[in-house]
Design an enzyme around this catalytic site. Structure first.
Site, PDB file in Angstrom:
ATOM      1  N   ASP A 130      12.491   5.165  21.753  1.00 18.82           N
ATOM      2  CA  ASP A 130      11.560   6.145  22.319  1.00 18.82           C
ATOM      3  C   ASP A 130      10.598   5.410  23.237  1.00 18.82           C
ATOM      4  O   ASP A 130      10.307   4.226  23.012  1.00 18.82           O
ATOM      5  CB  ASP A 130      10.791   6.872  21.213  1.00 18.82           C
ATOM      6  N   THR A 163      20.790  20.166  23.790  1.00 22.67           N
ATOM      7  CA  THR A 163      21.416  21.396  24.269  1.00 22.67           C
ATOM      8  C   THR A 163      21.304  21.442  25.792  1.00 22.67           C
ATOM      9  O   THR A 163      20.203  21.488  26.337  1.00 22.67           O
ATOM     10  CB  THR A 163      20.704  22.612  23.638  1.00 22.67           C
ATOM     11  N   PHE A 177      23.599  21.311  15.338  1.00 26.56           N
ATOM     12  CA  PHE A 177      23.416  22.652  14.762  1.00 26.56           C
ATOM     13  C   PHE A 177      22.379  22.672  13.643  1.00 26.56           C
ATOM     14  O   PHE A 177      22.408  23.553  12.796  1.00 26.56           O
ATOM     15  CB  PHE A 177      24.756  23.195  14.254  1.00 26.56           C
ATOM     16  N   LEU A 178      21.474  21.703  13.659  1.00 26.17           N
ATOM     17  CA  LEU A 178      20.495  21.679  12.567  1.00 26.17           C
ATOM     18  C   LEU A 178      19.380  22.696  12.800  1.00 26.17           C
ATOM     19  O   LEU A 178      19.059  23.044  13.931  1.00 26.17           O
ATOM     20  CB  LEU A 178      19.900  20.280  12.416  1.00 26.17           C
ATOM     21  N   LYS A 228      27.524  25.741  21.696  1.00 22.36           N
ATOM     22  CA  LYS A 228      26.127  25.626  21.258  1.00 22.36           C
ATOM     23  C   LYS A 228      25.292  26.841  21.711  1.00 22.36           C
ATOM     24  O   LYS A 228      24.598  27.471  20.923  1.00 22.36           O
ATOM     25  CB  LYS A 228      25.525  24.330  21.812  1.00 22.36           C
ATOM     26  N   ASN A 240      23.727  29.903  19.215  1.00 24.09           N
ATOM     27  CA  ASN A 240      22.293  30.223  19.122  1.00 24.09           C
ATOM     28  C   ASN A 240      21.990  31.616  19.656  1.00 24.09           C
ATOM     29  O   ASN A 240      21.196  32.359  19.089  1.00 24.09           O
ATOM     30  CB  ASN A 240      21.469  29.193  19.896  1.00 24.09           C
ATOM     31  N   LEU A 271      19.681  38.639   9.050  1.00 18.13           N
ATOM     32  CA  LEU A 271      19.428  40.064   9.242  1.00 18.13           C
ATOM     33  C   LEU A 271      18.053  40.424   8.692  1.00 18.13           C
ATOM     34  O   LEU A 271      17.829  41.553   8.277  1.00 18.13           O
ATOM     35  CB  LEU A 271      20.522  40.898   8.558  1.00 18.13           C
ATOM     36  N   CYS A 330      14.245  26.629  19.901  1.00 19.31           N
ATOM     37  CA  CYS A 330      15.650  26.817  20.297  1.00 19.31           C
ATOM     38  C   CYS A 330      15.981  28.219  20.812  1.00 19.31           C
ATOM     39  O   CYS A 330      16.362  28.363  21.973  1.00 19.31           O
ATOM     40  CB  CYS A 330      16.546  26.469  19.124  1.00 19.31           C
ATOM     41  N   LYS A 355      14.258  29.436  24.109  1.00 16.00           N
ATOM     42  CA  LYS A 355      14.683  28.609  25.252  1.00 16.00           C
ATOM     43  C   LYS A 355      16.165  28.827  25.568  1.00 16.00           C
ATOM     44  O   LYS A 355      16.548  28.983  26.735  1.00 16.00           O
ATOM     45  CB  LYS A 355      14.403  27.146  24.887  1.00 16.00           C
TER      46      LYS A 355
HETATM   47  C1  UGA Z   1      18.014  27.371  15.208  1.00 19.49           C
HETATM   48  C2  UGA Z   1      19.407  27.621  14.615  1.00 19.49           C
HETATM   49  O1  UGA Z   1      19.286  28.354  13.387  1.00 19.49           O
HETATM   50  C3  UGA Z   1      20.151  26.316  14.359  1.00 19.49           C
HETATM   51  O2  UGA Z   1      21.471  26.588  13.914  1.00 19.49           O
HETATM   52  C4  UGA Z   1      20.197  25.520  15.680  1.00 19.49           C
HETATM   53  O3  UGA Z   1      20.875  24.287  15.508  1.00 19.49           O
HETATM   54  C5  UGA Z   1      18.785  25.272  16.140  1.00 19.49           C
HETATM   55  O4  UGA Z   1      18.148  26.552  16.371  1.00 19.49           O
HETATM   56  C6  UGA Z   1      18.824  24.440  17.412  1.00 19.49           C
HETATM   57  O5  UGA Z   1      19.369  24.892  18.411  1.00 19.49           O
HETATM   58  O6  UGA Z   1      18.421  23.272  17.386  1.00 19.49           O
HETATM   59  P1  UGA Z   1      15.596  26.858  14.178  1.00 19.49           P
HETATM   60  O7  UGA Z   1      15.062  27.195  15.523  1.00 19.49           O
HETATM   61  O8  UGA Z   1      15.133  25.614  13.512  1.00 19.49           O
HETATM   62  O9  UGA Z   1      17.218  26.720  14.228  1.00 19.49           O
HETATM   63  O10 UGA Z   1      15.216  28.022  13.191  1.00 19.49           O
HETATM   64  P2  UGA Z   1      15.887  29.310  12.530  1.00 19.49           P
HETATM   65  O11 UGA Z   1      15.865  29.143  11.075  1.00 19.49           O
HETATM   66  O12 UGA Z   1      17.158  29.643  13.145  1.00 19.49           O
HETATM   67  O13 UGA Z   1      14.807  30.423  12.898  1.00 19.49           O
HETATM   68  C7  UGA Z   1      14.506  30.771  14.252  1.00 19.49           C
HETATM   69  C8  UGA Z   1      13.597  31.971  14.289  1.00 19.49           C
HETATM   70  O14 UGA Z   1      14.304  33.163  13.912  1.00 19.49           O
HETATM   71  C9  UGA Z   1      12.396  31.896  13.340  1.00 19.49           C
HETATM   72  O15 UGA Z   1      11.244  32.318  14.020  1.00 19.49           O
HETATM   73  C10 UGA Z   1      12.742  32.847  12.225  1.00 19.49           C
HETATM   74  O16 UGA Z   1      11.603  33.409  11.618  1.00 19.49           O
HETATM   75  C11 UGA Z   1      13.564  33.893  12.970  1.00 19.49           C
HETATM   76  N1  UGA Z   1      14.487  34.634  12.082  1.00 19.49           N
HETATM   77  C12 UGA Z   1      15.528  34.005  11.489  1.00 19.49           C
HETATM   78  C13 UGA Z   1      14.290  35.997  11.896  1.00 19.49           C
HETATM   79  O17 UGA Z   1      13.368  36.611  12.460  1.00 19.49           O
HETATM   80  N2  UGA Z   1      15.181  36.686  11.106  1.00 19.49           N
HETATM   81  C14 UGA Z   1      16.212  36.080  10.486  1.00 19.49           C
HETATM   82  O18 UGA Z   1      16.976  36.784   9.773  1.00 19.49           O
HETATM   83  C15 UGA Z   1      16.392  34.714  10.678  1.00 19.49           C
END
Ligand code: UGA
Length: 438
Positions: A30, A121, A152-153, A204, A208, A250, A260, A263
């Protein structure tokens, strides 16, 4: 095999820690000297369960190293993973400046054949451009190739997601690159998808954006449920028994945030426009989410008209539980609007507080408990479904808040019947609006 990781953000650091955990020799690079020094002391710059433990353990065992000296590290490495950020430009496209900066450093430093693996990404076609760029800028006569290996984390479960990834996607244009990556992931037992670079890049974004679409879809159904007297939780439960629909992603709420989905939906929309195609479903996903963010604020305005001088409690600031990340968190624009209205805000989020103070320091009062935040509150906004909020003793709302308090729950943390029994004003997403009997 010597692996170097460019970037110690979420993707880079977690990838580095996990690859060293499965036995590889990894160095994370870094440009931020302070960050690297802290990492050497075992301090993670991000809050992520189990990450610090993995860093400390593998650093001690000598499998994981940290450095700012990219020239030395790139010189003799076999593989460089790029995990730097691709933030959003004002037109919605992905900003690839950090990626090309790293590519430039690699091109000027490598003295041995090496594979450059894109974890960040990036829009479809970027890996082709990256390979061309490397070849044009190489200082030494070596062979470099680029492969796509999207991440995909999810934040909050990043280590777990990486070690037990749902799938590993490898986008390559040669057998050699494929075999190198198969060696990297030898110890991982997940399904492998091996394809070309462009398809890997698209997997990817499509993944998303599909998840974001699912959220916006269910949020719209929830909004309609409120109007027609249906209950979104029963609706999603009824839908979920169809295995083609499933029961994940859901949960209706005040929209998706994070680094993620916002964007990546905009970037894919931009990419489609750039290719003279309109992705109508993604356009709608973005619009619905933008609107959903302000749902609780609009309700508060509808109920009170004036919010000037109102005592407002905010529970949860981060975009989801399990992280201190505030990127695109719905709390931010809502706090801005509440402040513009002249509301008096007390907030509680022990994990997100430090970062939120970088945006609003003096303007709001930060509390060390939910109880302190809701004391005498006339409005309670719930933006994040932290466990502590979900498990909060509901009677305390009754005792500690203003007697006419309205609880605006953007994450459906409580059961409707429990709120009814306590005779509280309770507004949630896609469910009946409970009004207190006076
Ligand atoms: C997301 C994806 O879930 C990962 O699979 C992906 O690798 C990652 O982006 C990435 O591209 O790096 P993340 O942004 O950490 O991960 O968080 P999520 O758990 O997916 O939640 C995203 C948003 O959706 C949150 O604000 C959450 O509150 C909202 N959400 C999620 C809902 O409103 N409803 C749901 O049923 C699920």
């Amino acid at each position: 095999m010597k692996i170097v990781i460019a970037g110690t953000g979420y993707v880079g650091l977690v990838t580095g820690a996990c690859l060293s955990e499965v036995g590889h020799n990894v160095t994370c690079i870094d440009v931020d000297y302070e960050k690297i020094e802290k990492l050497k002391l075992g301090i993670s710059p991000i809050y992520e369960p189990n990450l610090e433990e993995l860093i400390v353990k593998n650093y001690k065992e000598g499998k994981l190293n940290f450095s700012t000296d990219y020239e030395t590290e790139y010189k003799d490495c076999d593989i460089v993973f790029i995990g730097v950020g691709t933030p959003e430009r004002s037109d919605g496209s992905a900003n690839l400046d950090y990626i090309f900066k790293v590519l430039n450093q690699i091109a000027r430093s490598v003295e041995k054949d090496c594979l450059v693996v894109m974890k960040s990404t990036v829009p479809v076609g970027t890996n082709d451009r990256a390979e061309l760029y490397l070849k044009e800028h190489l200082k030494n006569n070596v062979k470099v190739e680029v492969a796509s290996n999207p991440e995909f984390l999810a934040q909050g479960t990043a280590v777990l997601d990486t070690l037990n990834a749902s799938r590993i996607v490898i986008g390559v244009e040669s057998e050699e690159a494929k075999n190198k990556l198969l060696e990297v992931y030898e110890r991982f037992k997940q399904p492998l998808v091996i394809t070309n670079r462009r398809s890997a890049e698209m997997i990817k974004y499509a993944s998303n954006d599909f998840l974001a679409l699912k959220i916006s879809f269910i949020n719209e159904i929830a909004n309609l449920c409120e109007k027609v007297g249906a209950n979104i939780e029963d609706v999603t439960k009824g839908m979920s028994y169809d295995t083609r629909i499933g029961n994940k992603f859901l949960n209706a709420g005040i929209g998706y945030g994070g680094s993620c989905f916002p964007k990546d939906t905009k970037a894919l929309h931009w990419l489609s426009n750039d290719n003279e195609y309109e992705l109508k479903t993604i356009k709608a996903t973005i619009e619905v989410n933008e609107n959903q963010k302000y749902k609780l604020f609009r309700k508060a305005k509808e109920l009170y008209g004036e919010l000037k001088g109102k005592n407002v409690a905010i529970l949860g600031l981060t975009f989801k539980p399990g992280t201190d990340d505030l990127r695109e968190a719905p709390s931010i624009p809502n706090v801005r609007r509440l402040l513009e209205e002249g509301a008096i805000i007390k907030a509680y989020d022990s994990v997100g507080e430090e970062n939120f103070k970088k945006i609003y320091k003096e303007e709001i009062t930060y509390c060390n408990s939910i109880e302190n935040a809701i004391h005498k509150a006339e409005l309670v906004f719930i933006f994040t479904e932290w466990k502590e909020v979900k498990e909060f003793e509901l009677d305390k709302y009754k005792v500690m808040c203003n007697e006419d308090v309205v609880i605006l729950d953007g994450r459906n943390c409580y059961r409707i019947d429990d709120m009814k029994n306590r005779n509280l004003n309770y507004y949630s997403i896609g469910r009946e609006f409970i009004k207190r009997n006076k």
